[in-house]
Design an enzyme around this catalytic site. Structure first.
Site, PDB file in Angstrom:
ATOM      1  N   SER A   3       2.952  -8.772  -1.533  1.00  0.00           N
ATOM      2  CA  SER A   3       3.109 -10.274  -2.534  1.00  0.00           C
ATOM      3  C   SER A   3       4.465 -11.124  -2.974  1.00  0.00           C
ATOM      4  CB  SER A   3       1.596  -9.999  -3.099  1.00  0.00           C
ATOM      5  OG  SER A   3       1.315 -11.279  -4.386  1.00  0.00           O
ATOM      6  N   TYR A  16      -0.611  -7.417 -11.668  1.00  0.00           N
ATOM      7  CA  TYR A  16      -0.689  -7.576 -10.120  1.00  0.00           C
ATOM      8  C   TYR A  16       0.794  -6.797  -9.402  1.00  0.00           C
ATOM      9  CZ  TYR A  16      -1.758 -10.322  -5.285  1.00  0.00           C
ATOM     10  OH  TYR A  16      -1.438 -10.273  -4.216  1.00  0.00           O
ATOM     11  N   ALA A  18       3.162  -5.474 -10.483  1.00  0.00           N
ATOM     12  CA  ALA A  18       3.135  -4.089 -10.375  1.00  0.00           C
ATOM     13  C   ALA A  18       3.016  -3.307  -9.002  1.00  0.00           C
ATOM     14  CB  ALA A  18       3.063  -3.803 -11.965  1.00  0.00           C
ATOM     15  N   ALA A  19       1.737  -3.470  -8.744  1.00  0.00           N
ATOM     16  CA  ALA A  19       1.150  -3.130  -7.790  1.00  0.00           C
ATOM     17  C   ALA A  19       1.474  -3.168  -6.943  1.00  0.00           C
ATOM     18  CB  ALA A  19       0.151  -3.221  -7.878  1.00  0.00           C
ATOM     19  N   LYS A  20       1.116  -4.732  -6.954  1.00  0.00           N
ATOM     20  CA  LYS A  20       2.137  -5.211  -5.055  1.00  0.00           C
ATOM     21  C   LYS A  20       4.214  -4.922  -4.793  1.00  0.00           C
ATOM     22  CE  LYS A  20      -1.165  -7.038  -3.662  1.00  0.00           C
ATOM     23  NZ  LYS A  20      -1.915  -6.699  -2.038  1.00  0.00           N
TER      24      LYS A  20
END
Length: 151
Positions: A3, A16, A18-20
Protein backbone atom coordinates in the site's frame (compact mmCIF):
# COMPACT_ATOMS: atom_id res chain seq x y z
CA UNK A 1 -0.22 -6.53 -1.95
CA UNK A 2 1.35 -3.51 -0.30
CA UNK A 3 0.00 0.00 0.00
CA UNK A 4 1.08 3.59 -0.46
CA UNK A 5 0.62 3.85 3.31
CA UNK A 6 3.39 1.29 3.75
CA UNK A 7 5.61 2.81 1.08
CA UNK A 8 5.17 6.49 1.93
CA UNK A 9 3.25 6.73 5.19
CA UNK A 10 -0.20 8.05 6.06
CA UNK A 11 -1.37 9.83 9.17
CA UNK A 12 -3.34 7.61 11.56
CA UNK A 13 -2.43 4.34 9.84
CA UNK A 14 0.78 3.31 11.60
CA UNK A 15 -0.14 -0.35 12.13
CA UNK A 16 -1.53 -0.74 8.60
CA UNK A 17 1.53 0.95 7.09
CA UNK A 18 3.94 -1.26 9.02
CA UNK A 19 2.13 -4.40 7.89
CA UNK A 20 2.01 -3.30 4.25
CA UNK A 21 5.69 -2.33 4.10
CA UNK A 22 6.44 -5.65 5.76
CA UNK A 23 4.76 -7.38 2.81
CA UNK A 24 6.97 -5.45 0.39
CA UNK A 25 10.03 -6.64 2.34
CA UNK A 26 8.63 -10.16 2.38
CA UNK A 27 8.43 -10.21 -1.42
CA UNK A 28 11.96 -8.76 -1.71
CA UNK A 29 13.26 -11.90 0.02
CA UNK A 30 10.90 -14.25 -1.81
CA UNK A 31 12.20 -12.96 -5.14
CA UNK A 32 15.74 -13.98 -4.13
CA UNK A 33 14.59 -17.40 -2.94
CA UNK A 34 12.48 -18.08 -6.03
CA UNK A 35 15.04 -16.92 -8.61
CA UNK A 36 16.82 -20.29 -8.79
CA UNK A 37 13.53 -21.85 -9.93
CA UNK A 38 12.62 -18.98 -12.27
CA UNK A 39 9.83 -17.89 -9.94
CA UNK A 40 9.09 -14.19 -10.30
CA UNK A 41 7.86 -12.26 -7.28
CA UNK A 42 6.48 -8.72 -7.31
CA UNK A 43 4.53 -6.34 -5.11
CA UNK A 44 1.51 -4.31 -6.14
CA UNK A 45 0.44 -1.16 -4.31
CA UNK A 46 -3.08 -0.46 -5.56
CA UNK A 47 -4.80 2.89 -5.34
CA UNK A 48 -8.46 2.00 -5.34
CA UNK A 49 -11.80 3.15 -4.10
CA UNK A 50 -12.86 0.38 -1.72
CA UNK A 51 -14.88 0.01 1.46
CA UNK A 52 -11.73 0.91 3.35
CA UNK A 53 -11.20 4.18 1.43
CA UNK A 54 -14.76 5.34 0.77
CA UNK A 55 -14.86 7.44 3.97
CA UNK A 56 -11.51 9.12 3.33
CA UNK A 57 -11.63 9.74 -0.43
CA UNK A 58 -13.69 12.52 -1.96
CA UNK A 59 -16.60 11.02 -3.93
CA UNK A 60 -15.15 12.03 -7.30
CA UNK A 61 -11.76 10.44 -6.49
CA UNK A 62 -13.50 7.33 -5.17
CA UNK A 63 -15.22 6.88 -8.53
CA UNK A 64 -12.04 7.63 -10.51
CA UNK A 65 -10.11 5.00 -8.59
CA UNK A 66 -12.39 2.11 -9.46
CA UNK A 67 -10.55 -1.14 -8.55
CA UNK A 68 -10.96 -2.35 -12.14
CA UNK A 69 -8.20 0.11 -13.07
CA UNK A 70 -5.69 -1.88 -10.98
CA UNK A 71 -6.36 -5.09 -12.92
CA UNK A 72 -4.01 -4.38 -15.88
CA UNK A 73 -1.04 -4.00 -13.52
CA UNK A 74 -2.01 -7.06 -11.49
CA UNK A 75 -2.32 -9.20 -14.61
CA UNK A 76 0.95 -7.91 -16.03
CA UNK A 77 2.77 -8.73 -12.79
CA UNK A 78 1.70 -12.38 -13.03
CA UNK A 79 2.33 -12.76 -16.76
CA UNK A 80 5.22 -14.61 -18.39
CA UNK A 81 6.70 -11.28 -19.52
CA UNK A 82 6.67 -9.62 -16.12
CA UNK A 83 9.77 -8.39 -14.36
CA UNK A 84 10.72 -9.65 -10.92
CA UNK A 85 11.47 -7.77 -7.70
CA UNK A 86 9.26 -4.86 -8.71
CA UNK A 87 6.99 -2.71 -6.58
CA UNK A 88 4.28 -1.37 -8.86
CA UNK A 89 1.64 1.19 -8.00
CA UNK A 90 -1.58 1.32 -9.97
CA UNK A 91 -4.81 3.24 -9.78
CA UNK A 92 -7.17 5.27 -11.91
CA UNK A 93 -5.14 4.52 -15.04
CA UNK A 94 -1.86 5.71 -13.45
CA UNK A 95 0.96 3.16 -13.21
CA UNK A 96 4.39 3.60 -11.64
CA UNK A 97 7.15 1.71 -9.92
CA UNK A 98 8.43 2.45 -6.44
CA UNK A 99 12.00 1.72 -5.42
CA UNK A 100 13.94 1.36 -2.22
CA UNK A 101 17.11 3.24 -3.00
CA UNK A 102 20.51 3.70 -1.43
CA UNK A 103 22.68 6.79 -1.68
CA UNK A 104 26.44 6.50 -2.20
CA UNK A 105 26.90 7.52 1.41
CA UNK A 106 30.10 8.44 3.21
CA UNK A 107 32.80 6.26 4.76
CA UNK A 108 33.96 7.92 7.98
CA UNK A 109 37.45 7.13 9.28
CA UNK A 110 37.59 5.22 12.55
CA UNK A 111 38.28 8.26 14.71
CA UNK A 112 35.38 10.23 13.19
CA UNK A 113 32.46 7.82 13.70
CA UNK A 114 30.46 10.10 15.96
CA UNK A 115 26.97 11.60 15.86
CA UNK A 116 28.60 14.99 15.27
CA UNK A 117 30.50 13.66 12.24
CA UNK A 118 27.32 12.13 10.84
CA UNK A 119 25.60 15.51 11.27
CA UNK A 120 28.55 17.31 9.66
CA UNK A 121 28.46 14.98 6.65
CA UNK A 122 24.67 14.71 6.42
CA UNK A 123 24.41 16.61 3.14
CA UNK A 124 26.76 14.17 1.43
CA UNK A 125 25.30 11.11 3.22
CA UNK A 126 21.81 11.98 1.97
CA UNK A 127 22.81 13.24 -1.51
CA UNK A 128 20.70 11.27 -3.97
CA UNK A 129 23.12 11.78 -6.87
CA UNK A 130 24.21 8.35 -8.04
CA UNK A 131 21.81 6.47 -5.77
CA UNK A 132 21.21 2.83 -6.59
CA UNK A 133 18.36 0.34 -6.27
CA UNK A 134 19.96 -2.63 -4.47
CA UNK A 135 18.55 -5.98 -5.51
CA UNK A 136 19.42 -7.56 -2.15
CA UNK A 137 20.70 -6.75 1.30
CA UNK A 138 24.05 -8.20 0.26
CA UNK A 139 24.42 -5.34 -2.23
CA UNK A 140 24.21 -2.87 0.66
CA UNK A 141 27.04 -4.69 2.40
CA UNK A 142 29.15 -4.76 -0.76
CA UNK A 143 28.59 -1.04 -1.34
CA UNK A 144 29.68 -0.32 2.23
CA UNK A 145 32.83 -2.39 1.78
CA UNK A 146 33.63 -0.58 -1.48
CA UNK A 147 33.17 2.84 0.11
CA UNK A 148 35.28 1.85 3.11
CA UNK A 149 38.01 0.79 0.68
CA UNK A 150 37.88 4.22 -0.95
CA UNK A 151 35.90 3.33 -4.07
Amino acid sequence: TASSTGLYGNFGQTNYGAAKLGLAGFTKSLYLEGAKNNIKVNTIAPLAGTRMTEDIMPEEAFKAFNPVNVVPAALFLVSEDCPTNTIMGAGGGFFHTANITMTRGVALPEGERTPEAVAAHWEKISDRTGETVPQSGAEQSMAAIQRLQGN
